[in-house]
Design a protein around this motif. Sequence first.
Motif, PDB file in Angstrom:
ATOM      1  N   LEU A 176      -4.416 -33.765 -12.498  1.00  0.00           N
ATOM      2  CA  LEU A 176      -3.133 -33.695 -13.205  1.00  0.00           C
ATOM      3  C   LEU A 176      -2.281 -32.669 -12.463  1.00  0.00           C
ATOM      4  O   LEU A 176      -2.622 -31.491 -12.391  1.00  0.00           O
ATOM      5  CB  LEU A 176      -3.364 -33.294 -14.660  1.00  0.00           C
ATOM      6  CG  LEU A 176      -2.120 -33.217 -15.553  1.00  0.00           C
ATOM      7  CD1 LEU A 176      -1.344 -34.531 -15.543  1.00  0.00           C
ATOM      8  CD2 LEU A 176      -2.521 -32.855 -16.978  1.00  0.00           C
ATOM      9  N   ASP A 177      -1.177 -33.153 -11.857  1.00  0.00           N
ATOM     10  CA  ASP A 177      -0.345 -32.330 -10.966  1.00  0.00           C
ATOM     11  C   ASP A 177       0.750 -31.603 -11.739  1.00  0.00           C
ATOM     12  O   ASP A 177       1.172 -32.072 -12.799  1.00  0.00           O
ATOM     13  CB  ASP A 177       0.293 -33.268  -9.927  1.00  0.00           C
ATOM     14  CG  ASP A 177       0.727 -32.545  -8.666  1.00  0.00           C
ATOM     15  OD1 ASP A 177       0.536 -31.309  -8.572  1.00  0.00           O
ATOM     16  OD2 ASP A 177       1.255 -33.221  -7.761  1.00  0.00           O
ATOM     17  N   ASP A 178       1.222 -30.492 -11.206  1.00  0.00           N
ATOM     18  CA  ASP A 178       2.399 -29.777 -11.754  1.00  0.00           C
ATOM     19  C   ASP A 178       2.245 -29.463 -13.233  1.00  0.00           C
ATOM     20  O   ASP A 178       3.225 -29.512 -13.987  1.00  0.00           O
ATOM     21  CB  ASP A 178       3.681 -30.622 -11.580  1.00  0.00           C
ATOM     22  CG  ASP A 178       3.960 -30.967 -10.125  1.00  0.00           C
ATOM     23  OD1 ASP A 178       3.381 -30.319  -9.245  1.00  0.00           O
ATOM     24  OD2 ASP A 178       4.752 -31.892  -9.891  1.00  0.00           O
ATOM     25  N   PHE A 179       1.035 -29.140 -13.650  1.00  0.00           N
ATOM     26  CA  PHE A 179       0.804 -28.921 -15.074  1.00  0.00           C
ATOM     27  C   PHE A 179       1.684 -27.778 -15.586  1.00  0.00           C
ATOM     28  O   PHE A 179       1.777 -26.719 -14.985  1.00  0.00           O
ATOM     29  CB  PHE A 179      -0.662 -28.616 -15.375  1.00  0.00           C
ATOM     30  CG  PHE A 179      -0.945 -28.523 -16.853  1.00  0.00           C
ATOM     31  CD1 PHE A 179      -1.004 -29.666 -17.633  1.00  0.00           C
ATOM     32  CD2 PHE A 179      -1.113 -27.288 -17.462  1.00  0.00           C
ATOM     33  CE1 PHE A 179      -1.238 -29.590 -19.002  1.00  0.00           C
ATOM     34  CE2 PHE A 179      -1.350 -27.206 -18.829  1.00  0.00           C
ATOM     35  CZ  PHE A 179      -1.409 -28.359 -19.598  1.00  0.00           C
ATOM     36  N   ALA A 233      -4.723 -23.496  -8.743  1.00  0.00           N
ATOM     37  CA  ALA A 233      -3.428 -22.808  -8.823  1.00  0.00           C
ATOM     38  C   ALA A 233      -2.590 -23.222  -7.624  1.00  0.00           C
ATOM     39  O   ALA A 233      -3.030 -23.110  -6.479  1.00  0.00           O
ATOM     40  CB  ALA A 233      -3.633 -21.292  -8.840  1.00  0.00           C
ATOM     41  N   GLU A 234      -1.375 -23.714  -7.873  1.00  0.00           N
ATOM     42  CA  GLU A 234      -0.509 -24.197  -6.789  1.00  0.00           C
ATOM     43  C   GLU A 234       0.453 -23.112  -6.311  1.00  0.00           C
ATOM     44  O   GLU A 234       0.884 -22.254  -7.088  1.00  0.00           O
ATOM     45  CB  GLU A 234       0.378 -25.346  -7.292  1.00  0.00           C
ATOM     46  CG  GLU A 234      -0.318 -26.620  -7.670  1.00  0.00           C
ATOM     47  CD  GLU A 234       0.711 -27.764  -7.839  1.00  0.00           C
ATOM     48  OE1 GLU A 234       1.289 -27.887  -8.917  1.00  0.00           O
ATOM     49  OE2 GLU A 234       0.919 -28.502  -6.853  1.00  0.00           O
ATOM     50  N   GLY A 235       0.809 -23.188  -5.038  1.00  0.00           N
ATOM     51  CA  GLY A 235       1.936 -22.411  -4.519  1.00  0.00           C
ATOM     52  C   GLY A 235       1.719 -20.919  -4.374  1.00  0.00           C
ATOM     53  O   GLY A 235       2.655 -20.139  -4.532  1.00  0.00           O
TER      54      GLY A 235
HETATM   55 MG    MG Z   1       2.045 -30.035  -7.600  1.00  0.00          MG
END
Ligand code: MG
Length: 280
Positions: A176-179, A233-235
């Motif tokens: 599940l992306d960009d949660f 954890a993104e970014g």
């Molecule tokens: Mg993303």
Amino acid sequence: ESKSTGKSRVSLFKPEMAASFRRRTELEREMREGLAAEQFELHYQPIVEIASGRIVSAEALLRWNHPVKGRISPAEFIPIAERSDLISDLGEWVLRRAAGDLVRLPADVSMSVNVSPMQFRQPRRLVSAIRQILEEENAPAERLELELTESVLVDDPEQTLETMRELRSLGLRFSLDDFGTGYASIGYLATYSFDKVKIDRSFASVVGENEASRSVVELVQHLADRIGFTVVAEGLEDEAQVAAIAATGIPLAQGYFFGWPEPIDKLEARFADLAECHSA
Ligand code: MG
Ligand code: C2E
Ligand code: MG
Ligand code: MG
């Protein structure tokens, strides 16, 4: 200038709007040509186990090298493709290329591919394309992970569940992306069995400074422990951000701190260097 007074709405059309409409129409046509002319490529960004530094997977990110307009961001051209019927062709090109490149990576590394909600709205086409691509590229389904955004769950929950079930039976996994940025509720984490949940950069990158964001992120990790998915954890761009995330117990991370998106040759070379350094 009268901005938001309802009365003046009709006068809000501006020359810039015509220009941006023109650009969108142009890009849509040029995307079609660009796909045939091999102007697209995939770059891969590592997803890393924070504690060990090991690369566990790579996310495929689409790049368009426009011959005249230069490099155009997927944040601009994906929404345009989604509003035409181009997204499925583009999406299948991505899946095929990623599956082909996957077999060049070590056997314990998986591949993440972003899939548009629009592709999920044509489940028959999506499932049969994936079946065919896996077979033709001789790629292991178990190492292919599809990244979905919350909007696909909100769109048509029943059909999405069914499509996910079908793809899962082929061996595929789901992230599940960009949660945290969409409209999905926390209940979705229980309803859909995601293997990974990726916390959007807007939360993940400020955990060290913002107590409210930290609470949200800690809650997701708590749910992960109970429900059984893995959090990414993104970014993350610097060491302080990584330390703050590590302190929440989140095991996996992605971001410029660990590596930029890069062509498959570069990523492959990283693994070759690692292997050399281990055998030396
Ligand atoms: Mg993303
Ligand atoms: P995403 O799936 O959330 O991908 C992560 C985005 O964050 C990528 O942007 C990546 O380059 C960027 N990023 C990674 N680490 C950092 C960091 O440390 N700092 C900052 N500021 N950014 C970081 P990119 O490549 O421009 O892609 C943007 C979005 O376009 C993606 O967001 C995804 O939603 C969409 N996209 C990209 N490729 C595809 C594709 O093949 N198919 C579909 N449907 N969408 C795609
Ligand atoms: Mg993604
Ligand atoms: Mg994003």
